[in-house]
Design a protein around this motif. Structure first.
Motif, PDB file in Angstrom:
ATOM      1  N   TYR A 258       0.841  -1.207   0.000  1.00 43.25           N
ATOM      2  CA  TYR A 258       0.000   0.000   0.000  1.00 43.25           C
ATOM      3  C   TYR A 258       0.875   1.257   0.000  1.00 43.25           C
ATOM      4  O   TYR A 258       0.655   2.185  -0.781  1.00 43.25           O
ATOM      5  CB  TYR A 258      -0.925  -0.035   1.217  1.00 43.25           C
ATOM      6  CG  TYR A 258      -1.750   1.209   1.419  1.00 43.25           C
ATOM      7  CD1 TYR A 258      -2.673   1.613   0.469  1.00 43.25           C
ATOM      8  CD2 TYR A 258      -1.611   1.971   2.570  1.00 43.25           C
ATOM      9  CE1 TYR A 258      -3.443   2.753   0.659  1.00 43.25           C
ATOM     10  CE2 TYR A 258      -2.370   3.111   2.764  1.00 43.25           C
ATOM     11  CZ  TYR A 258      -3.284   3.498   1.804  1.00 43.25           C
ATOM     12  OH  TYR A 258      -4.031   4.626   1.992  1.00 43.25           O
TER      13      TYR A 258
ATOM     14  N   TYR B  51       2.443   1.901  -3.382  1.00 45.72           N
ATOM     15  CA  TYR B  51       1.505   2.546  -4.299  1.00 45.72           C
ATOM     16  C   TYR B  51       1.363   4.031  -3.982  1.00 45.72           C
ATOM     17  O   TYR B  51       1.258   4.865  -4.887  1.00 45.72           O
ATOM     18  CB  TYR B  51       0.132   1.875  -4.253  1.00 45.72           C
ATOM     19  CG  TYR B  51       0.029   0.650  -5.133  1.00 45.72           C
ATOM     20  CD1 TYR B  51       0.127   0.748  -6.516  1.00 45.72           C
ATOM     21  CD2 TYR B  51      -0.174  -0.602  -4.584  1.00 45.72           C
ATOM     22  CE1 TYR B  51       0.032  -0.365  -7.321  1.00 45.72           C
ATOM     23  CE2 TYR B  51      -0.271  -1.726  -5.383  1.00 45.72           C
ATOM     24  CZ  TYR B  51      -0.167  -1.607  -6.747  1.00 45.72           C
ATOM     25  OH  TYR B  51      -0.269  -2.712  -7.545  1.00 45.72           O
TER      26      TYR B  51
ATOM     27  N   ALA C  85      -5.089   2.072  -4.573  1.00 43.08           N
ATOM     28  CA  ALA C  85      -4.221   1.459  -3.558  1.00 43.08           C
ATOM     29  C   ALA C  85      -4.987   1.204  -2.268  1.00 43.08           C
ATOM     30  O   ALA C  85      -4.843   0.145  -1.649  1.00 43.08           O
ATOM     31  CB  ALA C  85      -3.020   2.364  -3.298  1.00 43.08           C
TER      32      ALA C  85
END
Length: 114
Positions: free
Chosen positions: A22, A25, A70
């Motif tokens: 995450y 991203y 994301a």
């Protein structure tokens, strides 16, 4: 045929790996924002500067899509990990790769054309 999975607390390593993905991203989103704003500010690809504006708008838009995608991917992966099910497929990397390649090609073409 619908499979039901019981939710359980996953191994923390999987949770941390999901968080690292995450955050990767989000770093990519920030790079798209910075690249888009820099293109508008610094690229001189003609008197009207419309190629730089197009590149900038595309990159900032992709940054916004990546940020939202994301977060959604992080949530879906966490839910799948907790259920012990398969991770959902995503087109986010393909979209990012294709956009960056196209924007780079546009920048190259306008740089050579100028």
């Amino acid at each position: 045929m619908t499979e039901e999975y019981e939710e359980r607390e996953p191994d923390y390593r999987f949770t941390l790996a999901n968080e690292r993905t995450y955050l990767a991203y989000l770093r990519t989103s920030l790079a798209c924002y910075a690249g888009g704003l820099s293109a508008v500010q610094f690229l001189d690809l003609g008197p009207d500067r419309w190629p730089a504006r197009i590149i900038g708008v595309v990159l900032v838009t992709v940054g916004i899509i990546t940020t939202a995608g994301a977060f959604r991917r992080w949530q879906q992966n966490l839910a799948a990990i907790r259920r012990g099910g398969p991770l959902p497929l995503t087109r986010l990397p393909l979209m990012l790769g294709a956009t960056i390649a196209v924007v780079g090609l546009i920048g190259l073409i306008f740089s050579l054309w100028r």
